[in-house]
Every structure is written in C-alpha cells, then in structure tokens.
Scaffold this motif. Sequence first.
Motif, PDB file in Angstrom:
ATOM      1  N   LYS A  49       0.833  -1.189   0.000  1.00  0.00           N
ATOM      2  CA  LYS A  49       0.000   0.000   0.000  1.00  0.00           C
ATOM      3  C   LYS A  49       0.878   1.254   0.000  1.00  0.00           C
ATOM      4  O   LYS A  49       2.043   1.204   0.375  1.00  0.00           O
ATOM      5  N   GLU A  50       0.281   2.363  -0.397  1.00  0.00           N
ATOM      6  CA  GLU A  50       1.000   3.632  -0.366  1.00  0.00           C
ATOM      7  C   GLU A  50       1.367   3.978   1.076  1.00  0.00           C
ATOM      8  O   GLU A  50       0.608   3.708   2.011  1.00  0.00           O
ATOM      9  N   MET A  51       2.547   4.573   1.261  1.00  0.00           N
ATOM     10  CA  MET A  51       3.033   4.891   2.610  1.00  0.00           C
ATOM     11  C   MET A  51       3.871   6.155   2.587  1.00  0.00           C
ATOM     12  O   MET A  51       4.294   6.628   1.523  1.00  0.00           O
ATOM     13  N   ASP A  52       4.117   6.709   3.777  1.00  0.00           N
ATOM     14  CA  ASP A  52       5.010   7.854   3.863  1.00  0.00           C
ATOM     15  C   ASP A  52       6.458   7.376   3.959  1.00  0.00           C
ATOM     16  O   ASP A  52       6.737   6.177   4.102  1.00  0.00           O
ATOM     17  N   ALA A  53       7.384   8.322   3.880  1.00  0.00           N
ATOM     18  CA  ALA A  53       8.809   7.987   3.858  1.00  0.00           C
ATOM     19  C   ALA A  53       9.245   7.275   5.136  1.00  0.00           C
ATOM     20  O   ALA A  53      10.034   6.322   5.092  1.00  0.00           O
ATOM     21  N   LYS A  54       8.746   7.710   6.266  1.00  0.00           N
ATOM     22  CA  LYS A  54       9.133   7.109   7.544  1.00  0.00           C
ATOM     23  C   LYS A  54       8.747   5.633   7.602  1.00  0.00           C
ATOM     24  O   LYS A  54       9.535   4.791   8.041  1.00  0.00           O
ATOM     25  N   SER A  55       7.550   5.305   7.137  1.00  0.00           N
ATOM     26  CA  SER A  55       7.112   3.910   7.139  1.00  0.00           C
ATOM     27  C   SER A  55       7.987   3.056   6.231  1.00  0.00           C
ATOM     28  O   SER A  55       8.305   1.903   6.546  1.00  0.00           O
ATOM     29  N   PHE A  56       8.397   3.634   5.107  1.00  0.00           N
ATOM     30  CA  PHE A  56       9.268   2.890   4.190  1.00  0.00           C
ATOM     31  C   PHE A  56      10.617   2.606   4.848  1.00  0.00           C
ATOM     32  O   PHE A  56      11.138   1.489   4.768  1.00  0.00           O
ATOM     33  N   VAL A  57      11.177   3.620   5.498  1.00  0.00           N
ATOM     34  CA  VAL A  57      12.469   3.443   6.172  1.00  0.00           C
ATOM     35  C   VAL A  57      12.375   2.399   7.278  1.00  0.00           C
ATOM     36  O   VAL A  57      13.271   1.562   7.450  1.00  0.00           O
ATOM     37  N   ASN A  58      11.281   2.432   8.043  1.00  0.00           N
ATOM     38  CA  ASN A  58      11.101   1.443   9.104  1.00  0.00           C
ATOM     39  C   ASN A  58      11.080   0.021   8.543  1.00  0.00           C
ATOM     40  O   ASN A  58      11.560  -0.919   9.176  1.00  0.00           O
ATOM     41  N   GLY A  59      10.542  -0.122   7.332  1.00  0.00           N
ATOM     42  CA  GLY A  59      10.469  -1.438   6.710  1.00  0.00           C
ATOM     43  C   GLY A  59      11.798  -1.935   6.156  1.00  0.00           C
ATOM     44  O   GLY A  59      11.938  -3.124   5.845  1.00  0.00           O
ATOM     45  N   LEU A  60      12.767  -1.041   6.040  1.00  0.00           N
ATOM     46  CA  LEU A  60      14.076  -1.451   5.526  1.00  0.00           C
ATOM     47  C   LEU A  60      14.828  -2.348   6.518  1.00  0.00           C
ATOM     48  O   LEU A  60      15.635  -3.190   6.108  1.00  0.00           O
ATOM     49  N   GLN A  61      14.578  -2.125   7.805  1.00  0.00           N
ATOM     50  CA  GLN A  61      15.215  -2.934   8.855  1.00  0.00           C
ATOM     51  C   GLN A  61      16.734  -2.995   8.691  1.00  0.00           C
ATOM     52  O   GLN A  61      17.352  -4.059   8.750  1.00  0.00           O
ATOM     53  N   GLY A  62      17.315  -1.819   8.467  1.00  0.00           N
ATOM     54  CA  GLY A  62      18.767  -1.720   8.381  1.00  0.00           C
ATOM     55  C   GLY A  62      19.361  -1.942   7.013  1.00  0.00           C
ATOM     56  O   GLY A  62      20.569  -1.731   6.816  1.00  0.00           O
ATOM     57  N   ARG A  63      18.571  -2.366   6.055  1.00  0.00           N
ATOM     58  CA  ARG A  63      19.104  -2.602   4.709  1.00  0.00           C
ATOM     59  C   ARG A  63      19.350  -1.269   3.989  1.00  0.00           C
ATOM     60  O   ARG A  63      18.646  -0.294   4.210  1.00  0.00           O
ATOM     61  N   THR A  64      20.346  -1.240   3.129  1.00  0.00           N
ATOM     62  CA  THR A  64      20.589  -0.046   2.319  1.00  0.00           C
ATOM     63  C   THR A  64      19.639  -0.048   1.125  1.00  0.00           C
ATOM     64  O   THR A  64      19.216  -1.096   0.637  1.00  0.00           O
TER      65      THR A  64
END
Length: 388
Positions: free
Chosen positions: A360-375
């Motif tokens: 689903k569409e998300m804001d930037a913060k939610s996307f970063v949280n989903g990275l879980q440390g990945r570049t």
Amino acid sequence: MKVIVTATILWEMTIFVRAFIQPARCRIRDPLTTIGCRNDWALFSSSAQEEGKKRVVFLGTPDVAAQSLRDIYEISQRDESVYEVVSVITQPPKRRKRKGKVIPSPVGLVAEELGIPVLCPEIAKDPDFLDDLENNVRPDLCITAAYGQYLPKRFLATPTYGTVNIHPSILPRWRGASPVQRSLEAGDNPVGVSVLFTVSKMDAGPIIVQEEEEIDENDQATSVLPFLFNVGTKSLIGVLPKILDGSITMETAQAQDESLVKEASMIDAAEGELKIWEESALVCHNRVRGFSMWPGTYIYVQLDDEEPMKVKITQTRVLSEKSEPTREIKKGPAKKDGLRLICGDGSILEILRLQPATRKEMDAKSFVNGLQGRTCAWIKSSVKEAIS
C-alpha cells in the motif's frame, strides 16, 4: 487551492484522455448500452418551448464533467435562466470488472438523478443517433466537457448556436489529449482553462473566454484538473446568455494564433519512469505532479543485494540545496523529512510518499522502518532488466 477530488481516478483519467481523441459509435442495441439511457424527449421539449427557453444539450463522461453538469443545471432552474438542459449525451455504461455490475458514467448517473433524458451513443457519427439529435433533441446549443468522442461535422452543424467546449489549458498551448498533464510536466504557472467553439480540428476553434490561475508548485493533476473544470464551468455560465442571444458567435470569438500551438500528446506509460541519472529534481518533480492521475511515476530500487523492485512515487518536493550524486537513498535528518533522491546534476528530490510493488501507499518514515537496516539504492531500468 482546496479541491475535493472524487474516487475512481484511474478510470476517470482514461476517459479524460479519450475525451479528445477517440471516435465513437451509437445505437443502443444491447443491455450494456441501454442501462441509464432513455429517450423521453416529449417531457422536456414541451417545457422548454412553453417557457421560451433555449434548448441546451450537455456532453460529458467523467466526474469532473459531472460536476459541470450539476452547476449548469442548477443555473437553468432559476426563473431568470434563458436556457434549459433538455438532454445529456455520455459514454455507454461500463462493466467495472469481469463479472461486475454495469455502471453508467458519472455524468450518466448525475443526469439520471436530475431526471434529464440520456443518450449513450457508441459512435457519435451513427446516422440513427444523429437523426435523434436533429429530429427529437433539436438543440440550440451543445456543451462538451471531457465527453470522450470525436464529433462529426453533421453533429456540429445541428445546434443553432454551435457547440462550445471547456478545455483545461491556455489555448493554443496544449491542444490535445493530455492538457493538464503536459502543462504540469512542463512546469507551467499560471495554468488555465479555455471556453471555445468546437470545430472539426481538435481544440482549434475560436476562444470565447479564457482564465489563468496561479497554482502551488506542488499541486498535482488530481487536484488541478477538477479545479480548472470548475473555473471553466463558471466562466461558461457567465457568457451563456450572450451565446444564446447571438451576441457571441464563431465570428466574434477570438481566433487562435496557430504559431503558438503546443500539442498535448497522449501519455505513454513508459514515460512514468523517473530517469534520475539524467534528469534534474525539478523535471522529475513536475512529472510526478503531471502524471499523478495516470500513469503515475516510478523508479527501481535495490535493497542490499536483493532482487530490484519497482516503487511508485506519489508525492515529492524539490529541495533548495545540492549534494554529490549518489545512488543511495536516505531519509533526511529531521523527523518530518522524506527520502532524499540525489539526481545526476546534484539536485535533490525529496520523496514524501511512495508505494513499493505489492504494498500500500506509505510515507517515507514507514518505508524506512520497513528497511530494517538494509541499504536502499536506485538503479536504471536497463540494469534491473539485466539483473532479472
């Protein structure tokens, strides 16, 4: 600029593009085309004649045109109005999904609600449809707003005072299928809307009235399009009395300067890719704004060494500072900052909202949280294809 934008954006954008380019065919022959379409002309022809009001026919299909119909109809109900809306012409009902319900167009639904007779021709050059128009509807004036079909010469010759069109651009700039989208993509400000007489050549008729509007640098097509149709409808309503008393005609309206013509070509889905390596942040940002309804804009990103994925970019802004070009995408230092996408010239596009594939569409913060440390890094589409 505050605008309420209705649902079904993708479907509306498809219809809007077709409003300038697609030919048509009429005859109400099967169940799909008869839903929401009827021919009870006697009810309206008698009232218009008795009151001495001019007979207006409205042609349109998507939500933006439906609102125009409401506004034009509302004025027609006033005692002092010089016209009455005697018929609506719109695209045939569509089946939304394979086995879904057949639904009339937004304009068709509003016409039904207001009790206005509706015709749903499949092709506007069909002789039976044109016979109906000439013998039963007998319009004094036709008004088009994102209708979706090419109108043949026989149609244009039928209404006494001609056919007028609401076109969302400052003509002759942006004639064609995608005026708002191309205008925003080009970074135009002001934008505008033209009310013009319709001729056989697309968007080439003389201009009756034209309005220019300043917009915010971050406004998108999803809000600018209905805003301009609203402005254009009000402008048209203001000049209708003069059109209907013959004061404004094809001859007295302002001819367009052909040397200033700019074509608003149909958009291809492939144009939606943001080419960060060769385009500036401003160019990318304006494409996000212009293509917000359809086809949208996107980049390909890679998380660590994982399979590249397509990410739709839905909201951006351009930062004033510059940085050394890099493929890595990072969030800005402040809490409310978005993702910083550094373009090839060092300009910075800040991504505020995005939609990864299958998510689903998300804001930037939610996307970063989903990275879980990945570049996270952007890649060219050609590199993505080679990896795949």
